[in-house]
Design a protein around this motif. Structure first.
Motif, PDB file in Angstrom:
ATOM      1  N   GLY A   1       0.818  -1.214   0.000  1.00 57.22           N
ATOM      2  CA  GLY A   1       0.000   0.000   0.000  1.00 57.22           C
ATOM      3  C   GLY A   1       0.849   1.260   0.000  1.00 57.22           C
ATOM      4  N   LEU A   2       1.952   1.227   0.734  1.00 59.04           N
ATOM      5  CA  LEU A   2       2.862   2.371   0.783  1.00 59.04           C
ATOM      6  C   LEU A   2       3.441   2.660  -0.595  1.00 59.04           C
ATOM      7  N   MET A   3       3.919   1.615  -1.274  1.00 58.85           N
ATOM      8  CA  MET A   3       4.522   1.794  -2.591  1.00 58.85           C
ATOM      9  C   MET A   3       3.481   2.145  -3.647  1.00 58.85           C
ATOM     10  N   ASN A   4       2.253   1.660  -3.481  1.00 57.07           N
ATOM     11  CA  ASN A   4       1.189   2.004  -4.422  1.00 57.07           C
ATOM     12  C   ASN A   4       0.937   3.506  -4.428  1.00 57.07           C
ATOM     13  N   LYS A   5       0.873   4.102  -3.237  1.00 55.70           N
ATOM     14  CA  LYS A   5       0.667   5.548  -3.156  1.00 55.70           C
ATOM     15  C   LYS A   5       1.869   6.294  -3.720  1.00 55.70           C
ATOM     16  N   TRP A   6       3.065   5.780  -3.454  1.00 56.44           N
ATOM     17  CA  TRP A   6       4.285   6.426  -3.961  1.00 56.44           C
ATOM     18  C   TRP A   6       4.297   6.414  -5.494  1.00 56.44           C
ATOM     19  N   PHE A   7       3.955   5.284  -6.092  1.00 57.25           N
ATOM     20  CA  PHE A   7       3.901   5.200  -7.560  1.00 57.25           C
ATOM     21  C   PHE A   7       2.890   6.191  -8.121  1.00 57.25           C
ATOM     22  N   ASP A   8       1.746   6.347  -7.444  1.00 54.24           N
ATOM     23  CA  ASP A   8       0.727   7.290  -7.907  1.00 54.24           C
ATOM     24  C   ASP A   8       1.263   8.726  -7.891  1.00 54.24           C
ATOM     25  N   LEU A   9       1.975   9.096  -6.826  1.00 56.27           N
ATOM     26  CA  LEU A   9       2.495  10.461  -6.723  1.00 56.27           C
ATOM     27  C   LEU A   9       3.589  10.730  -7.751  1.00 56.27           C
ATOM     28  N   MET A  10       4.239   9.675  -8.219  1.00 62.08           N
ATOM     29  CA  MET A  10       5.273   9.831  -9.240  1.00 62.08           C
ATOM     30  C   MET A  10       4.685   9.833 -10.654  1.00 62.08           C
ATOM     31  N   ASN A  11       3.366   9.657 -10.775  1.00 63.06           N
ATOM     32  CA  ASN A  11       2.729   9.559 -12.101  1.00 63.06           C
ATOM     33  C   ASN A  11       1.472  10.414 -12.189  1.00 63.06           C
ATOM     34  N   THR A  12       1.500  11.616 -11.631  1.00 56.25           N
ATOM     35  CA  THR A  12       0.324  12.492 -11.723  1.00 56.25           C
ATOM     36  C   THR A  12       0.065  12.855 -13.175  1.00 56.25           C
ATOM     37  N   ARG A  13      -1.196  12.966 -13.540  1.00 51.14           N
ATOM     38  CA  ARG A  13      -1.588  13.172 -14.938  1.00 51.14           C
ATOM     39  C   ARG A  13      -2.900  13.946 -15.001  1.00 51.14           C
ATOM     40  N   LEU A  14      -3.313  14.302 -16.194  1.00 47.71           N
ATOM     41  CA  LEU A  14      -4.575  15.025 -16.368  1.00 47.71           C
ATOM     42  C   LEU A  14      -5.767  14.085 -16.288  1.00 47.71           C
ATOM     43  N   ASN A  15      -5.652  12.910 -16.897  1.00 47.88           N
ATOM     44  CA  ASN A  15      -6.754  11.939 -16.868  1.00 47.88           C
ATOM     45  C   ASN A  15      -6.601  11.059 -15.632  1.00 47.88           C
ATOM     46  N   TYR A  16      -6.850  11.667 -14.450  1.00 44.39           N
ATOM     47  CA  TYR A  16      -6.605  10.967 -13.197  1.00 44.39           C
ATOM     48  C   TYR A  16      -7.776  10.116 -12.749  1.00 44.39           C
ATOM     49  N   SER A  17      -8.855  10.074 -13.525  1.00 47.19           N
ATOM     50  CA  SER A  17     -10.011   9.247 -13.209  1.00 47.19           C
ATOM     51  C   SER A  17     -10.537   9.587 -11.812  1.00 47.19           C
ATOM     52  N   TYR A  18     -10.721   8.559 -10.958  1.00 46.29           N
ATOM     53  CA  TYR A  18     -11.273   8.793  -9.623  1.00 46.29           C
ATOM     54  C   TYR A  18     -10.205   8.724  -8.531  1.00 46.29           C
ATOM     55  N   ASN A  19      -8.945   8.663  -8.921  1.00 46.16           N
ATOM     56  CA  ASN A  19      -7.867   8.553  -7.939  1.00 46.16           C
ATOM     57  C   ASN A  19      -7.303   9.944  -7.641  1.00 46.16           C
ATOM     58  N   PRO A  20      -7.547  10.518  -6.471  1.00 48.22           N
ATOM     59  CA  PRO A  20      -7.064  11.872  -6.174  1.00 48.22           C
ATOM     60  C   PRO A  20      -5.547  11.973  -6.110  1.00 48.22           C
ATOM     61  N   ASP A  21      -4.865  10.837  -5.867  1.00 46.19           N
ATOM     62  CA  ASP A  21      -3.399  10.875  -5.815  1.00 46.19           C
ATOM     63  C   ASP A  21      -2.775  11.119  -7.182  1.00 46.19           C
TER      64      ASP A  21
END
Length: 201
Positions: free
Chosen positions: A34-54
């Motif tokens: 779970g920790l690494m999942n959030k980290w990967f999300d923060l390293m891949n912010t994009r415009l089409n972020y769907s429903y994931n606020p991270d």
């Protein structure tokens, strides 16, 4: 392991599955996934972020996700300090030192880079970390090492010489797909077309 496979393995779905079916034995593995999942999300912010606020673009230097990166590093340090046993046993219970150093340097660099870009950009700007790429920089230093041949640790003077060699190669390199040779007019510093065309093989 390829990054895409690592991101799939260390995902929120896998973390939830470990928590629901793994019991106490899988508790720490679920926490790490779970920790690494959030980290990967923060390293891949994009415009089409769907429903994931991270995955939303960074728009302000006070974004709580940037502060979370410090929390992320603190949790890794706490994990590392809680290890027991000999050095060899501790190395088996924790990440490799290359992975740990990479996570630390990347997290700190991304946080500072996002803040710097937002502070020096017009109002309404945003940062997409998915678009950040260090491949050109790695290719440049790879070319620099290749120019030095066996000299993998050049001093400042040798580095300057290698830089000059690379710049000269760029100036006299012919264009791919052209039917003429491009040469340097050293007297005037201009690039001119060679009147003798290349022979086609």
């Amino acid at each position: 392991m390829r990054v895409c496979y690592a991101a799939q393995l260390l995902s929120g779905t896998v973390s939830s599955l470990m928590k629901s079916r793994g019991g106490e034995e899988m508790k720490m593995s679920a926490w790490f996934a779970g920790l690494m999942n959030k980290w990967f999300d923060l390293m891949n912010t994009r415009l089409n972020y769907s429903y994931n606020p991270d995955l939303k673009p960074y728009t302000t230097i006070d974004d709580p996700r940037l502060k979370w990166l410090n929390t992320f590093l603190s949790e890794l340090k706490q994990w590392k300090s809680s290890l027991t046993g000999s050095v060899s046993e501790q190395s088996k219970q924790f990440l490799s030192h290359q992975t740990y150093d990479g996570l630390v340097s990347t997290s700190m660099a991304i946080a500072e880079l996002v803040k710097f870009l937002l502070e020096n950009s017009p109002e309404g700007s945003y940062v997409l970390t998915k678009r950040l790429n260090q491949d050109p920089l790695e290719a440049y230093f790879g070319h620099m090492r290749q120019t030095g041949r066996r000299n993998e640790v050049p001093n400042i003077h040798q580095y300057a010489q290698f830089e000059n060699v690379i710049m000269c190669k760029k100036n006299i390199k012919s264009l791919k797909g052209s039917n003429v040779n491009h040469v340097i007019d050293w007297k005037h510093g201009d690039v001119c077309d060679d009147p003798m065309p290349k022979r086609k093989k």
